[in-house]
Design an enzyme around this catalytic site. Structure first.
Site, PDB file in Angstrom:
ATOM      1  N   ASP A   1       0.865  -1.178   0.000  1.00  0.00           N
ATOM      2  CA  ASP A   1       0.000   0.000   0.000  1.00  0.00           C
ATOM      3  C   ASP A   1       0.904   1.231   0.000  1.00  0.00           C
ATOM      4  O   ASP A   1       1.496   1.588   1.026  1.00  0.00           O
ATOM      5  CB  ASP A   1      -0.912  -0.004   1.228  1.00  0.00           C
ATOM      6  CG  ASP A   1      -2.019  -1.052   1.140  1.00  0.00           C
ATOM      7  OD1 ASP A   1      -1.785  -2.111   0.519  1.00  0.00           O
ATOM      8  OD2 ASP A   1      -3.099  -0.821   1.712  1.00  0.00           O
TER       9      ASP A   1
ATOM     10  N   LYS B   1      -6.674   3.393  -3.551  1.00  0.00           N
ATOM     11  CA  LYS B   1      -7.145   3.402  -2.165  1.00  0.00           C
ATOM     12  C   LYS B   1      -7.382   4.848  -1.751  1.00  0.00           C
ATOM     13  O   LYS B   1      -6.612   5.737  -2.110  1.00  0.00           O
ATOM     14  CB  LYS B   1      -6.066   2.740  -1.291  1.00  0.00           C
ATOM     15  CG  LYS B   1      -6.313   2.749   0.206  1.00  0.00           C
ATOM     16  CD  LYS B   1      -5.185   1.991   0.907  1.00  0.00           C
ATOM     17  CE  LYS B   1      -5.232   2.159   2.418  1.00  0.00           C
ATOM     18  NZ  LYS B   1      -4.154   1.425   3.101  1.00  0.00           N
TER      19      LYS B   1
ATOM     20  N   LYS C   1     -10.068   0.358  -2.741  1.00  0.00           N
ATOM     21  CA  LYS C   1      -9.984   0.130  -1.297  1.00  0.00           C
ATOM     22  C   LYS C   1     -10.384   1.399  -0.550  1.00  0.00           C
ATOM     23  O   LYS C   1      -9.570   2.302  -0.387  1.00  0.00           O
ATOM     24  CB  LYS C   1      -8.572  -0.306  -0.888  1.00  0.00           C
ATOM     25  CG  LYS C   1      -8.443  -0.600   0.616  1.00  0.00           C
ATOM     26  CD  LYS C   1      -7.058  -1.110   0.970  1.00  0.00           C
ATOM     27  CE  LYS C   1      -6.866  -1.251   2.470  1.00  0.00           C
ATOM     28  NZ  LYS C   1      -5.521  -1.750   2.836  1.00  0.00           N
TER      29      LYS C   1
END
Length: 253
Positions: A98, A161, A193
């Protein structure tokens, strides 16, 4: 769909997260245990890079994937500074990265640095999933969110995300819709996400309803949709067990 069915659907899409400043190895071990215990398993755990190795040893051949964070939470623009962190995380056994987009540089007009970082990170990740954190709550409008989403997707992101969970505004339905529309327009198999501030079953329902509406009812799966949250797991587990109605206030991420 009943509340329990919705909660189970959301649980299977959860990145069970501990990115608190007080995180410890003991906490990482507890996170691993929770990830595979009933009513799990969850999709993944997400934790600081220094705990990836112990998580890999603990989870071994579990279906639960191990995610960690890079360039987090600051989102700096120096690409060379992430290289060793990425290499170490992948060597320690991370399945997913991430990465915080250098969003301040992007908003200041430096799209090249942002694109270069994502491109470099994806080249190093290879077949490991790269989730690019836009930090959407810091953007002045949805046009900028869309531009950042388009950039991340074009540079090779496997997921986009919303947030780190470390800013005043985290995930919002407006940003999630914008990002889903960017994914749909791209024609690429990119996931979403939503992360930060997700605390109730109603929150989970909102984002899953958005995904169903924009992408179709069969789209959201662990390969295409994740929730990033620390406080959501207990709510979902309680709803599945039939002990609460899906409301909770603790958990910041």
């Amino acid at each position: 769909m009943t509340d329990a069915e919705l909660a189970l659907r959301a649980l299977r899409l959860l990145d069970l997260t501990d990115l608190s400043e007080r995180a410890t190895e003991t906490g990482a071990l507890q996170l691993c245990a929770r990830a595979v215990a009933p009513p799990g398993p969850v999709a993944a755990i997400c934790l600081w890079p220094q705990f990836v190795k112990v998580a890999r040893r603990t989870l071994r051949d579990s279906p639960v994937r191990i995610a960690t964070v890079i360039n987090f939470p600051a989102g700096g623009a120096n690409c060379s500074l992430i290289e060793s962190d990425l290499a170490e995380a992948l060597a320690d056994g991370a399945d997913e990265i991430d990465l915080v987009l250098p969003w301040r540089a992007f908003l200041a007009g430096d799209a090249t640095s942002a694109s270069d970082m994502v491109t470099e990170a994806k080249a190093r990740c290879g077949d490991k999933a790269l989730k690019v954190i836009l930090e959407s709550g810091e953007y002045p409008d949805q046009a900028k969110v869309r531009a950042a989403a388009d950039l991340a997707i074009a540079a090779g992101a496997d997921f986009i995300k919303t947030s780190t969970g470390k800013t005043a505004v985290s995930a919002t339905p407006e940003a999630a819709r914008t990002m889903l529309e960017a994914i749909k327009a791209s024609g690429r198999p990119v996931g979403l996400k939503p992360s930060g501030g997700l605390r109730t079953l109603a929150d989970a329902r909102t984002y899953l309803d958005l995904a169903d509406a924009v992408m179709g009812p069969d789209w959201a799966s662990p390969q295409s949709f994740r929730f990033g949250a620390s406080g959501l797991y207990a709510v979902l587990a309680d709803v599945i067990a039939g002990t609460v109605a899906g409301e909770r206030t603790d958990g910041a991420y």
